[in-house]
Design a protein around this motif. Sequence first.
Motif, PDB file in Angstrom:
ATOM      1  N   LEU A   1      10.882   4.399 -10.290  1.00  0.00           N
ATOM      2  CA  LEU A   1      10.057   4.047  -9.142  1.00  0.00           C
ATOM      3  C   LEU A   1      10.805   3.189  -8.131  1.00  0.00           C
ATOM      4  CD1 LEU A   1       6.597   3.232 -10.812  1.00  0.00           C
ATOM      5  CD2 LEU A   1       7.308   5.340  -9.664  1.00  0.00           C
ATOM      6  N   LYS A   2      11.605   2.269  -8.621  1.00  0.00           N
ATOM      7  CA  LYS A   2      12.322   1.398  -7.696  1.00  0.00           C
ATOM      8  C   LYS A   2      13.313   2.198  -6.855  1.00  0.00           C
ATOM      9  CE  LYS A   2      12.981  -2.821  -8.975  1.00  0.00           C
ATOM     10  NZ  LYS A   2      13.491  -4.064  -9.612  1.00  0.00           N
ATOM     11  N   GLU A   3      13.962   3.185  -7.462  1.00  0.00           N
ATOM     12  CA  GLU A   3      14.872   4.042  -6.711  1.00  0.00           C
ATOM     13  C   GLU A   3      14.096   4.878  -5.694  1.00  0.00           C
ATOM     14  OE1 GLU A   3      17.969   5.520  -5.000  1.00  0.00           O
ATOM     15  OE2 GLU A   3      18.097   3.936  -6.534  1.00  0.00           O
ATOM     16  N   MET A   4      12.890   5.323  -6.069  1.00  0.00           N
ATOM     17  CA  MET A   4      12.048   6.043  -5.117  1.00  0.00           C
ATOM     18  C   MET A   4      11.694   5.153  -3.926  1.00  0.00           C
ATOM     19  SD  MET A   4       9.379   8.213  -7.524  1.00  0.00           S
ATOM     20  CE  MET A   4       8.539   8.913  -6.087  1.00  0.00           C
ATOM     21  N   PHE A   5      11.385   3.906  -4.189  1.00  0.00           N
ATOM     22  CA  PHE A   5      11.068   2.979  -3.097  1.00  0.00           C
ATOM     23  C   PHE A   5      12.274   2.825  -2.163  1.00  0.00           C
ATOM     24  CE2 PHE A   5       7.735   0.414  -5.771  1.00  0.00           C
ATOM     25  CZ  PHE A   5       6.912   1.538  -5.786  1.00  0.00           C
TER      26      PHE A   5
ATOM     27  N   GLY B   1       0.816  -1.208   0.000  1.00  0.00           N
ATOM     28  CA  GLY B   1       0.000   0.000   0.000  1.00  0.00           C
ATOM     29  C   GLY B   1       0.850   1.259   0.000  1.00  0.00           C
ATOM     30  N   ARG B   2       1.933   1.253   0.766  1.00  0.00           N
ATOM     31  CA  ARG B   2       2.836   2.406   0.790  1.00  0.00           C
ATOM     32  C   ARG B   2       3.505   2.597  -0.574  1.00  0.00           C
ATOM     33  NH1 ARG B   2       4.298   4.523   5.830  1.00  0.00           N
ATOM     34  NH2 ARG B   2       3.247   3.498   7.571  1.00  0.00           N
ATOM     35  N   MET B   3       3.886   1.486  -1.196  1.00  0.00           N
ATOM     36  CA  MET B   3       4.464   1.565  -2.540  1.00  0.00           C
ATOM     37  C   MET B   3       3.451   2.173  -3.508  1.00  0.00           C
ATOM     38  SD  MET B   3       6.363  -2.125  -2.812  1.00  0.00           S
ATOM     39  CE  MET B   3       7.819  -2.516  -1.827  1.00  0.00           C
ATOM     40  N   GLY B   4       2.210   1.737  -3.389  1.00  0.00           N
ATOM     41  CA  GLY B   4       1.176   2.267  -4.267  1.00  0.00           C
ATOM     42  C   GLY B   4       0.995   3.761  -4.099  1.00  0.00           C
ATOM     43  N   CYS B   5       0.980   4.228  -2.853  1.00  0.00           N
ATOM     44  CA  CYS B   5       0.800   5.660  -2.605  1.00  0.00           C
ATOM     45  C   CYS B   5       1.984   6.468  -3.118  1.00  0.00           C
ATOM     46  CB  CYS B   5       0.603   5.909  -1.107  1.00  0.00           C
ATOM     47  SG  CYS B   5      -1.016   5.383  -0.495  1.00  0.00           S
ATOM     48  N   LEU B   6       3.193   5.933  -2.985  1.00  0.00           N
ATOM     49  CA  LEU B   6       4.365   6.652  -3.473  1.00  0.00           C
ATOM     50  C   LEU B   6       4.368   6.716  -4.999  1.00  0.00           C
ATOM     51  CD1 LEU B   6       6.932   8.150  -2.786  1.00  0.00           C
ATOM     52  CD2 LEU B   6       8.147   5.955  -2.679  1.00  0.00           C
ATOM     53  N   ALA B   7       4.009   5.617  -5.660  1.00  0.00           N
ATOM     54  CA  ALA B   7       3.940   5.614  -7.126  1.00  0.00           C
ATOM     55  C   ALA B   7       2.866   6.582  -7.609  1.00  0.00           C
ATOM     56  CB  ALA B   7       3.652   4.204  -7.638  1.00  0.00           C
ATOM     57  N   ALA B   8       1.741   6.643  -6.908  1.00  0.00           N
ATOM     58  CA  ALA B   8       0.677   7.582  -7.273  1.00  0.00           C
ATOM     59  C   ALA B   8       1.161   9.018  -7.147  1.00  0.00           C
ATOM     60  CB  ALA B   8      -0.553   7.353  -6.391  1.00  0.00           C
ATOM     61  N   SER B   9       1.938   9.303  -6.093  1.00  0.00           N
ATOM     62  CA  SER B   9       2.451  10.668  -5.902  1.00  0.00           C
ATOM     63  C   SER B   9       3.386  11.067  -7.029  1.00  0.00           C
ATOM     64  CB  SER B   9       3.160  10.793  -4.558  1.00  0.00           C
ATOM     65  OG  SER B   9       4.457  10.213  -4.575  1.00  0.00           O
ATOM     66  N   GLU B  10       4.114  10.093  -7.575  1.00  0.00           N
ATOM     67  CA  GLU B  10       5.025  10.396  -8.688  1.00  0.00           C
ATOM     68  C   GLU B  10       4.241  10.752  -9.944  1.00  0.00           C
ATOM     69  OE1 GLU B  10       7.338  10.166 -12.234  1.00  0.00           O
ATOM     70  OE2 GLU B  10       5.665   8.817 -11.784  1.00  0.00           O
ATOM     71  N   VAL B  11       3.210   9.970 -10.247  1.00  0.00           N
ATOM     72  CA  VAL B  11       2.540  10.167 -11.534  1.00  0.00           C
ATOM     73  C   VAL B  11       1.676  11.430 -11.552  1.00  0.00           C
ATOM     74  CG1 VAL B  11       0.365   8.888 -11.199  1.00  0.00           C
ATOM     75  CG2 VAL B  11       1.518   8.811 -13.412  1.00  0.00           C
ATOM     76  N   ILE B  12       1.193  11.885 -10.385  1.00  0.00           N
ATOM     77  CA  ILE B  12       0.380  13.107 -10.381  1.00  0.00           C
ATOM     78  C   ILE B  12       1.240  14.370 -10.350  1.00  0.00           C
ATOM     79  CG2 ILE B  12      -1.546  11.930  -9.267  1.00  0.00           C
ATOM     80  CD1 ILE B  12      -0.862  13.339  -6.676  1.00  0.00           C
ATOM     81  N   SER B  13       2.554  14.190 -10.266  1.00  0.00           N
ATOM     82  CA  SER B  13       3.452  15.354 -10.216  1.00  0.00           C
ATOM     83  C   SER B  13       3.834  15.859 -11.601  1.00  0.00           C
ATOM     84  CB  SER B  13       4.721  15.008  -9.428  1.00  0.00           C
ATOM     85  OG  SER B  13       5.533  14.082 -10.138  1.00  0.00           O
TER      86      SER B  13
END
Length: 330
Positions: A320-324, A298-310
């Motif tokens: 994304l993997k580096e962001m994780f 779930g945390r991964m999902g929220c972080l990926a969502a934050s990237e795409v809406i930026s």
Amino acid sequence: MKKFQVVGIGNAMVDVLSHAEEAFLETNGIGKGIMQLIDMERAVTLYDRIGPAKEISGGSAANTIAGIAALGGRTAYVGKVKDDQLGRIFAHDLRAQGAVYETALAPAGSEQETGRCIVLVTPDGERSMNTYLGWSEFLTPADIDEAQMAEADWIYLEGYRFDGPESHAAFAKAIRACKGAGGRVSVTLSDPFCVERHRDAFRKMIHDDVDLLFANRAEIMSMYQTDDFETALQAAAADVAIVACTESEKGAHILAEGQRWHAPAYPTRIVDATGAGDLFAGAFLWGLTNGHGYEMAGRMGCLAASEVISHIGARPEADLKEMFRSHGLI
């Protein structure tokens, strides 16, 4: 180990993104923040009226699959496009992301064109979608490769796909092949108005066949016909093994195995909300299929969502993997 971690089935679309003021939506009869189906004539009219636009490969399930592929996941996608400029762009972009896309292009002379979604982004970052399904509408059971579905740990079904005339039969064939080989089924509700159009079919499939339900607050409340969010969550949890429900800036709620977790949203500047739910689902599925727990997924999902809406567009631009890694998720 199966060949694919996730195989997605959905509407193959190219997004045409343009910024617009609230007044433009009102003048042109466009519902804010929802998806409206339009015909070819309406698509041409709107395209002529919008300002400068950017064409980016999209499609809800395709965005999810692209996100998983960007993370290094083993993925495939099933959807239909025409052998025209937009169709070739779509196929190229998905393959370039690392996903398997083998569905044949429709002949150039076909009456329908490649589907496109005219996405109008207002100053608050909200997106209002006007979708011409085109050739993507005509996905049939014949387009479902049972051997491919049997080689999937998970299949991911796009709720928007329910609008096609033979979609329900195509989904049923995919589900039988996947579950018959020990795989699991996930579905995203996609849009509250999509739910209203097909609620009975959704409810039957969710109850009988779905293992993981993706939705946002509005969609899940529409599905279970209640104004109480908690009631909707609990109803969903009684239907499926795993519920992953997003709630915008409040993050996401994960319910599974009699437990519940909350994944907080990651603050970011909202440029274009298109694809937030798609990338949440992609990162969540990647997390699950790579051995991470529900809360971490779930945390991964929220972080990926934050990237795409930026940024503009519904496909990830950052690693994304580096962001994780940088956020201590892997």
